[in-house]
Enzyme design. Structure first.
Site, short mmCIF file in Angstrom:
data_model
loop_
_atom_site.label_atom_id
_atom_site.label_comp_id
_atom_site.label_asym_id
_atom_site.label_seq_id
_atom_site.Cartn_x
_atom_site.Cartn_y
_atom_site.Cartn_z
N HIS A 67 0.84 -1.21 0.00
CA HIS A 67 0.00 0.00 0.00
C HIS A 67 0.87 1.26 0.00
CE1 HIS A 67 -3.05 -2.91 1.01
NE2 HIS A 67 -3.97 -2.00 0.82
N PHE A 119 1.09 2.80 7.41
CA PHE A 119 -0.24 3.00 8.01
C PHE A 119 -1.29 2.82 6.91
CE2 PHE A 119 -3.67 6.17 8.85
CZ PHE A 119 -4.23 5.53 9.94
#
Ligand SMILES: NC(=O)N[C@H]1NC(=O)NC1=O
Length: 173
Positions: A67, A119
């Site tokens: 990500h 995150f």
């Protein structure tokens, strides 16, 4: 797109369409294809989730590492996937002021240093204040708990992307 259409897809077509349901992890769509036929959107979503749950911790962390940071370098360079660009934009992350961008970059760096992965949060369900708040809050949590939370967010992102592709209501999944 209806399920009959999904169930009739050959491998290549399925991976082309569903390859980014989990960000930059087309391998997961490739594995899910073998589980067809699917009875509906919820069933399809369960197969994506089950694949993630069955991975060892190293594989789960690998998914998180695929990500891009929220409001990070890839956003600045314009190299996000189309899905991620849309999600980050909907949370207002494409129009941050310099100070907010710096604050987020600093918290992202602290988070990555603490947990070893970026995150991850379903940005479409948040605005920019909520992103900053969640990041500051999750930074304090024990690693095992945080890994579970982060994978839950990956699944939420996947659920929303599947609902986009299939025209379903993500709230009813
Ligand atoms: N880091 C991170 O959460 N990235 C993701 N979140 C989201 O909604 N889209 C992404 O690419």
């Amino acid at each position: 797109m209806d399920m009959e259409k999904v169930n009739s897809m050959d491998f290549g077509e399925f991976v082309d369409v569903f390859g980014n349901v989990i960000e930059r992890c087309p391998l997961i769509a490739a594995a899910v294809w073998s589980q067809r036929p699917f009875s509906g959107l919820e069933d399809l979503e369960k197969h994506f989730s089950a694949f993630i749950d069955a991975l060892p911790q190293s594989g789960q962390e690998g998914i998180l590492r695929c990500h891009p940071d929220l409001a990070g370098r890839e956003l600045q360079r314009g190299t996000l996937t189309a899905e991620s660009q849309r999600e980050q934009s909907s949370a207002g992350l494409t129009s941050l002021g310099a100070e907010e961008r710096l604050q987020l970059a600093e918290l992202n760096a602290r988070y990555r240093a603490r947990f070893g992965f970026p995150f991850v949060l379903a940005a479409r369900l948040c605005d920019r204040d909520a992103v900053l708040r969640e990041l500051a809050r999750r930074l304090q949590r024990p690693p095992a708990q945080e890994l579970r939370t982060a994978l839950g967010e990956v699944k939420k992102i996947g659920r929303l992307r599947l609902a986009d592709l299939l025209g379903g209501d993500p709230a009813r999944l």
